[in-house]
Scaffold this motif. Structure first.
Motif, PDB file in Angstrom:
ATOM      1  N   UNK A   1     -19.473 -18.386 -32.810  1.00  0.00           N
ATOM      2  CA  UNK A   1     -20.233 -18.003 -33.999  1.00  0.00           C
ATOM      3  C   UNK A   1     -21.210 -16.901 -33.611  1.00  0.00           C
ATOM      4  N   UNK A   2     -21.333 -15.913 -34.481  1.00  0.00           N
ATOM      5  CA  UNK A   2     -22.235 -14.793 -34.236  1.00  0.00           C
ATOM      6  C   UNK A   2     -23.219 -14.678 -35.385  1.00  0.00           C
ATOM      7  N   UNK A   3     -24.466 -14.353 -35.042  1.00  0.00           N
ATOM      8  CA  UNK A   3     -25.490 -14.154 -36.070  1.00  0.00           C
ATOM      9  C   UNK A   3     -25.684 -12.681 -36.387  1.00  0.00           C
ATOM     10  N   UNK A   4     -24.892 -11.798 -35.777  1.00  0.00           N
ATOM     11  CA  UNK A   4     -25.086 -10.363 -35.959  1.00  0.00           C
ATOM     12  C   UNK A   4     -24.409  -9.875 -37.230  1.00  0.00           C
ATOM     13  N   UNK A   5     -24.858  -8.720 -37.701  1.00  0.00           N
ATOM     14  CA  UNK A   5     -24.191  -8.018 -38.781  1.00  0.00           C
ATOM     15  C   UNK A   5     -24.249  -6.529 -38.480  1.00  0.00           C
ATOM     16  N   UNK A   6     -24.021  -5.713 -39.463  1.00  0.00           N
ATOM     17  CA  UNK A   6     -23.924  -4.272 -39.232  1.00  0.00           C
ATOM     18  C   UNK A   6     -25.244  -3.675 -38.776  1.00  0.00           C
TER      19      UNK A   6
ATOM     20  N   UNK B   1     -41.549  -2.268 -39.809  1.00  0.00           N
ATOM     21  CA  UNK B   1     -40.842  -2.115 -38.535  1.00  0.00           C
ATOM     22  C   UNK B   1     -39.399  -2.585 -38.646  1.00  0.00           C
ATOM     23  N   UNK B   2     -39.214  -3.663 -39.366  1.00  0.00           N
ATOM     24  CA  UNK B   2     -37.861  -4.191 -39.549  1.00  0.00           C
ATOM     25  C   UNK B   2     -36.991  -3.196 -40.315  1.00  0.00           C
ATOM     26  N   UNK B   3     -37.581  -2.546 -41.329  1.00  0.00           N
ATOM     27  CA  UNK B   3     -36.834  -1.568 -42.104  1.00  0.00           C
ATOM     28  C   UNK B   3     -36.479  -0.347 -41.252  1.00  0.00           C
ATOM     29  N   UNK B   4     -37.437   0.124 -40.444  1.00  0.00           N
ATOM     30  CA  UNK B   4     -37.179   1.277 -39.577  1.00  0.00           C
ATOM     31  C   UNK B   4     -36.077   0.964 -38.574  1.00  0.00           C
ATOM     32  N   UNK B   5     -36.138  -0.222 -37.986  1.00  0.00           N
ATOM     33  CA  UNK B   5     -35.092  -0.604 -37.030  1.00  0.00           C
ATOM     34  C   UNK B   5     -33.723  -0.665 -37.699  1.00  0.00           C
ATOM     35  N   UNK B   6     -33.668  -1.173 -38.925  1.00  0.00           N
ATOM     36  CA  UNK B   6     -32.383  -1.241 -39.624  1.00  0.00           C
ATOM     37  C   UNK B   6     -31.836   0.152 -39.910  1.00  0.00           C
ATOM     38  N   UNK B   7     -32.729   1.098 -40.277  1.00  0.00           N
ATOM     39  CA  UNK B   7     -32.286   2.476 -40.532  1.00  0.00           C
ATOM     40  C   UNK B   7     -31.773   3.124 -39.255  1.00  0.00           C
TER      41      UNK B   7
END
Length: 568
Positions: A300-305, A480-486
């Motif tokens: 099982x993986x918790x990752x996504x794009x 910070x979370x938004x910047x990392x996602x971008x």
């Protein structure tokens, strides 16, 4: 430097606190895996139905972990040796009465008794009195006026708090309703009663919901549970849960309920490490209780794009396989020499007493003080700490589990060897004659708020106040979370474009006779790229390969000449 010193050691000392509060000490090799230590303990306990149990430890950050049997022990432990851990029930049996062997039932009995004492097994007063009476009957036998004076039940603390009225009710049930029951029967009745409660098998994980309200998440043999106040606000059966995922401190539960109703529950853990531990516990419990056989277990993986997550795979048998394997146990049951358990002193630990009386033949069990003989502190008619506020009724899945708020005393007070009581409980036990060794083990971390206290922040080792655990993300963290996602999106996009470019170059330089590839080959840009970049690069690689092949041939010739020289 400390890591280098530890790597030089070949053997480590390891101490495991068992369910009866005795300790098992052994030496493990540097490359020993968790399965080796777990098998040692099960052999020490003469335990065959071992799949329900696990070894738990706590890292220096006070975060609990289950020892993974497939990984090296030293690599999992973040602390320096000697290592300290504890044996606990990891997967509660759906039906404790169906366990094959008495030793397994007794260990589960000890775990549930511990859950009752620490407030994890919450129930109504009438059920609490019956459970405590079964414990008395199992540990001291039938009531004897000559041996059990007035108030004898007060020498045992079964709950975090309880009143004199409840103590009298416990004694009345023990005197009148349980006469003649053997320890085995009392333990079995205790397990059956506990199994019928809403909080059976609950190992609470303190979190907060999207509104910032405290909640406890737990995984039971029957599904996923959310507890708030004195209510069970959510219950999802294992076949309804479709996915468990975490991102940082955020934990998501995806489920399909009746009439294809899809729901997503979101909660916030105190730390990312606590959230990952919650996720791993959910993955393991879902695999153990839901699947038909272990061959169906998947990674099982918790990752996504946009987020780099974790990968985890449950290693072990599932509940159905465990029951089938238990049915095949053919060894002789332990001999029972005498049923008079109450003849032993009360200070004898129950596990040692059981071994002496029932003839279990288990070795190396040390004498230690009883796990619960302390005078209780009475405050009113309740036996649990009352919460200052009650959660609102939420939906049709809400059910009241007791008259008191669910507030386990040690849910946020993990220790390296065993569960702890809160500061208030520890002080009360010390004032009422608790033994030294147990008191030291039960001592809690100073300055850490209990789970049921609203507001307030945690205090770190230097006495500095930190924000409340499990609070929703602040604006800075969200930014910070938004910047990392971008950034992750940009990196993924660039990587895909580069991969597509390489694939296009390979296809155009190949001999594939495709119309659009032929059109590309005839363009001036491709001819320039082919003559100025691709051909020189191909010649360079060919030269390198020929040079490397020539070196290998020369080395083979030199070796052959050296072997032929002595023969001449």
């Amino acid at each position: 430097m400390s890591g280098s010193i530890r790597n030089l050691e070949r053997e480590y000392n390891c101490t495991v606190r068992l369910l009866d509060d005795t300790e098992y000490t052994c030496t493990i090799q540097r490359d020993a895996k968790g399965q080796y230590l777990f098998d040692l303990i099960c052999h020490h306990l003469n335990l065959l139905e071992k799949d329900y149990f696990g070894i738990r430890y706590v890292d220096p950050d006070k975060q609990r972990h289950w020892l993974e049997v497939t990984k090296s022990i030293p690599k999992q432990m973040k602390s320096q040796p000697p290592f300290t851990m504890c044996l606990r029930v990891k997967f509660y049996p759906p039906d404790p009465a169906a366990l094959k062997e008495e030793i397994t039932r007794y260990l589960v009995f000890l775990q549930i008794k511990r859950d009752l004492y620490h407030g994890r097994l919450l129930c109504k007063t009438s059920d609490a009195a019956m459970l405590a009476a079964h414990i008395l009957q199992a540990e001291i036998g039938d009531y004897d006026p000559g041996k059990h004076p007035e108030g004898y039940s007060s020498k045992f603390q079964f709950f975090p708090k309880h009143s004199e009225k409840l103590e009298r009710r416990i004694a009345d049930i023990h005197k009148t309703e349980l006469i003649g029951q053997t320890p085995e029967t009392s333990e079995l009745n205790f397990l059956q009663k506990a199994q019928s409660l809403e909080t059976y098998g609950v190992d609470p994980h303190p979190c907060k919901d999207v509104s910032g309200n405290p909640a406890f998440l737990a995984f039971t043999p029957f599904g996923f549970v959310v507890l708030q106040g004195n209510k069970r606000v959510h219950f999802l059966k294992w076949h309804e849960v479709t996915k468990l995922k975490f991102e940082g401190k955020t934990f998501h539960i995806y489920a399909n309920q009746k009439e294809d109703k899809k729901i997503i529950l979101t909660y916030f853990a105190p730390t990312p490490e606590a959230c990952k531990h919650l996720w791993k516990c959910g993955v393991e419990n879902q695999a153990f209780y839901k699947l038909e056989k272990s061959s169906q277990v998947r990674t099982v993986s918790s990752s996504n794009l946009f987020f780099k997550g974790s990968r985890f795979r449950y290693s072990g048998r599932v509940a159905k396989e465990v029951m089938e394997q238990s049915a095949k146990i053919k060894r002789e049951p332990p001999e029972i020499h005498s049923p008079l358990m109450y003849a032993l002193p009360l200070i004898l630990p129950p596990y040692t007493a059981l071994c002496c009386i029932r003839g279990r033949g288990l070795e190396s069990l040390r004498d230690s003080a009883h796990s619960t003989p302390v005078r209780s502190v009475s405050h009113g008619d309740s036996f649990m700490t009352r919460s200052r506020s009650q959660a609102a009724d939420v939906g049709g899945s809400t059910s009241i589990i007791s008259d008191e708020a669910y507030s386990p005393s040690d849910s946020v007070l993990p220790t390296p060897v065993a569960e702890h009581r809160s500061v208030e409980h520890a002080a009360a036990a010390a004032a009422n004659g608790a033994s030294g060794s147990i008191q030291e083990e039960k001592e809690s971390e100073a300055g850490t708020p209990t789970a049921g206290e609203p507001g307030g922040g945690e205090v770190d080792g230097g006495g500095r106040a930190t924000p409340r655990a499990g609070a929703p993300l602040s604006e800075v963290e969200q930014a910070n979370k938004f910047v990392l996602s971008v950034l992750r999106l940009l990196l993924v996009t660039v990587g895909l474009l580069f991969a597509l470019l390489l694939l296009l170059i390979v296809l155009t330089e190949s001999d594939l006779d495709v119309a659009f590839l032929s059109d590309i080959r005839q363009t001036p840009e491709f001819e320039q790229f082919h003559s100025e970049y691709f051909c020189p690069l191909r010649r360079w690689f060919a030269c390198r390969l020929r040079w490397a092949g020539g070196l290998l041939i020369e080395e083979e010739r030199a070796g052959a000449e050296e072997e032929g020289a002595p023969a001449e």
